[in-house]
Design a protein around this motif. Structure first.
Motif, PDB file in Angstrom:
ATOM      1  N   MET A   1       0.855  -1.074   0.120  1.00 39.39           N
ATOM      2  CA  MET A   1      -0.006   0.119  -0.030  1.00 39.39           C
ATOM      3  C   MET A   1       0.943   1.120  -0.171  1.00 39.39           C
ATOM      4  O   MET A   1       1.838   1.301   0.858  1.00 39.39           O
ATOM      5  CB  MET A   1      -0.901   0.021   1.317  1.00 39.39           C
ATOM      6  N   MET A   5      -2.781   5.235   1.224  1.00 41.80           N
ATOM      7  CA  MET A   5      -3.743   4.099   1.473  1.00 41.80           C
ATOM      8  C   MET A   5      -3.460   3.609   2.856  1.00 41.80           C
ATOM      9  O   MET A   5      -4.407   3.339   3.699  1.00 41.80           O
ATOM     10  CB  MET A   5      -3.504   2.940   0.645  1.00 41.80           C
ATOM     11  N   CYS A 120      -7.129   5.840  -4.348  1.00 43.65           N
ATOM     12  CA  CYS A 120      -5.793   5.637  -4.261  1.00 43.65           C
ATOM     13  C   CYS A 120      -5.373   4.151  -4.620  1.00 43.65           C
ATOM     14  O   CYS A 120      -4.528   3.646  -3.859  1.00 43.65           O
ATOM     15  CB  CYS A 120      -5.577   5.543  -2.585  1.00 43.65           C
ATOM     16  N   SER A 121      -6.324   3.727  -5.395  1.00 41.17           N
ATOM     17  CA  SER A 121      -6.056   1.948  -5.915  1.00 41.17           C
ATOM     18  C   SER A 121      -6.293   2.109  -7.141  1.00 41.17           C
ATOM     19  O   SER A 121      -7.091   2.882  -8.047  1.00 41.17           O
ATOM     20  CB  SER A 121      -6.790   1.031  -4.973  1.00 41.17           C
ATOM     21  N   THR A 125      -5.222  -3.465  -7.488  1.00 43.41           N
ATOM     22  CA  THR A 125      -4.969  -3.316  -6.174  1.00 43.41           C
ATOM     23  C   THR A 125      -6.444  -3.326  -5.498  1.00 43.41           C
ATOM     24  O   THR A 125      -6.267  -3.285  -4.023  1.00 43.41           O
ATOM     25  CB  THR A 125      -4.080  -2.417  -5.885  1.00 43.41           C
ATOM     26  N   ARG A 126      -7.277  -2.895  -6.252  1.00 43.12           N
ATOM     27  CA  ARG A 126      -8.747  -2.596  -5.410  1.00 43.12           C
ATOM     28  C   ARG A 126      -9.017  -3.735  -4.492  1.00 43.12           C
ATOM     29  O   ARG A 126      -9.624  -3.286  -3.455  1.00 43.12           O
ATOM     30  CB  ARG A 126      -9.692  -2.013  -6.385  1.00 43.12           C
ATOM     31  N   ALA A 129      -7.438  -3.877  -1.622  1.00 45.45           N
ATOM     32  CA  ALA A 129      -7.574  -2.638  -0.644  1.00 45.45           C
ATOM     33  C   ALA A 129      -8.947  -2.734   0.148  1.00 45.45           C
ATOM     34  O   ALA A 129      -9.159  -2.337   1.172  1.00 45.45           O
ATOM     35  CB  ALA A 129      -7.525  -1.521  -1.423  1.00 45.45           C
TER      36      ALA A 129
END
Length: 426
Positions: A1, A5, A120-121, A125-126, A129
């Motif tokens: 991260m 994040m 922020c992703s 990567t979501r 997250a």
């Protein structure tokens, strides 16, 4: 991260920790500690829920125009004021007003945090997250409830004032952390706020005209209605009335639910990432159907009390497994369905659907769970199977990038690196 994040997730965990301090004890605090009666306590809980229904229709629009960060800071400050005033509320008007502030603030924080995570992703990567967000929320709620339970004393109102004061501080810490976050300024996000004077009705029309989003909202309503909307109402009433479960065992069941989520969250993540989201949600429907059948055995079977108790606790554990599979699936799907200029509105619309389900769920499930034991179980087995049906139907209308982003990413990589053909010899 990234740094942004990490700060968002830390603030999310601390605010959940603060909520865990007070939410399990709000009814007892109003009804018994402040001696305002069960009716007032019910009104306070209703206001807490209704406040969310009032503010959420407007929240997404503000997020998309002003950005999620100032909205999150303002909501955290509002929730802090509500928590602090609740700690000193000794009259009906004060308790109701405090519940309205607290409910509105915590409701607005949900889509604001979700939008910040989206900003922020990326698609790759979501999923992780949102899985991390759900993991930290449950961990914070569990630890907060555990510690809060050791502090509270019904005969000492000051102990509850302390809990609400700690909750207020946690919200202010969240506001401080959020204010320090430097949101990414990439080209993709530069267009994330709508340009021009779009009307709120236009945003609503866009969502209602988006077939996949409407299907997801219907699916979300059924998900929250059949699970979260029954935890502390219908399922609890069914357990105590039909299965003879002691009230203390309800706490054990909820602890089992949280424990499964904490332990299983990252173990199921690889399973979720490698499969279509619609099929993951469909499998959750099957798992929850089994959970309701196990609950049926607990209350309608003819086994011993020990077997009934074990089955009832297992029901909550199975729900936890399904929740761990949903957390990295549903929220990222909402984000991937949303146009760049309407991420906040899509998140708010889905949060509103969730809140509606949480309001309707107890009203329907509570009386059924207490009196109509057989029909109650059959109804929610059918609702769980309905989740599977709706999820598979939703999957037919999703693109590969929306339904299986990992496979879509691999497909794009293969396309980019496809070797060129050698020129033909003359």
């Amino acid at each position: 991260m990234g740094a942004a994040m990490r700060r968002i997730q830390a603030g999310n965990a601390l605010s959940a920790f603060g909520l865990g301090f007070t939410v399990p004890y709000l009814y007892v605090y109003v009804a018994q500690v402040r001696d305002l009666g069960a009716t007032t306590a019910g009104v306070v809980l209703a206001v807490f829920a209704m406040a969310a229904l009032v503010v959420l229709p407007f929240t997404g629009r503000v997020i998309d125009r002003r950005g999620p960060l100032p909205v999150l800071v303002g909501a955290a400050v509002l929730a802090s004021a509500g928590a602090l005033s609740m700690g000193f509320a000794s009259s009906v008007p004060a308790a109701v007003a405090s519940a309205a502030l607290l409910g509105a603030g915590t409701a607005v924080m949900q889509p604001a945090l979700a939008t910040m995570i989206v900003w922020c992703s990326g698609p790759a990567t979501r999923t992780r997250a949102f899985a991390m967000q759900f993991f930290l929320q449950n961990l914070g709620l569990g630890i907060g409830g555990l510690i809060g339970g050791q502090i509270v004393d019904k005969n000492r109102p000051a102990t509850f004032t302390l809990l609400f004061s700690i909750e207020a501080v946690m919200f202010l810490v969240l506001a401080g952390i959020a204010a320090s976050v430097k949101m990414p300024g990439s080209a993709v996000l530069s267009d994330a706020r709508p340009k021009g004077e779009q009307s709120a009705a236009g945003g609503i029309r866009t969502i209602l005209g988006h077939r996949a989003m409407v299907q997801l909202c219907v699916l979300g309503f059924v998900l929250f209605f059949a699970c979260y909307g029954q935890f502390e109402s219908g399922l609890a009433a069914y357990g105590t009335e039909a299965a003879g479960i002691q009230p203390s065992t309800l706490g054990i069941a909820l602890a089992a639910n949280t424990a499964v989520i904490v332990v299983a969250q990252f173990r199921v993540l690889k399973f979720v990432e490698r499969r279509r989201r619609s099929r993951v949600i469909a499998s959750v429907g099957l798992i929850w159907a089994v959970a309701w059948i196990v609950a049926g055995y607990a209350g309608l079977g003819h086994g011993s009390q020990a077997m009934a108790t074990a089955a009832f606790v297992s029901t909550y554990a199975l729900f936890g497994l399904g929740e761990a599979m949903l957390s990295p699936t549903v929220a990222p799907l909402v984000a991937d369905l949303a146009p760049e200029s309407m991420v906040g509105q899509y998140n708010s619309a889905f949060a509103l659907v969730k809140q509606l389900a949480l309001a309707v769920g107890p009203a329907v499930g509570g009386p059924m769970g207490a009196a109509l034991h057989g029909p109650y179980i059959v109804t929610f087995v059918l609702f769980s199977l309905g989740i599977t049906f709706l999820a598979l139907r939703l999957g037919k209308g999703l693109t590969l990038a929306q339904d299986h982003p990992m496979l879509a990413a691999k497909s794009r990589v293969v396309a980019v690196h496809k070797p060129e053909q050698e020129p033909a010899n003359a």
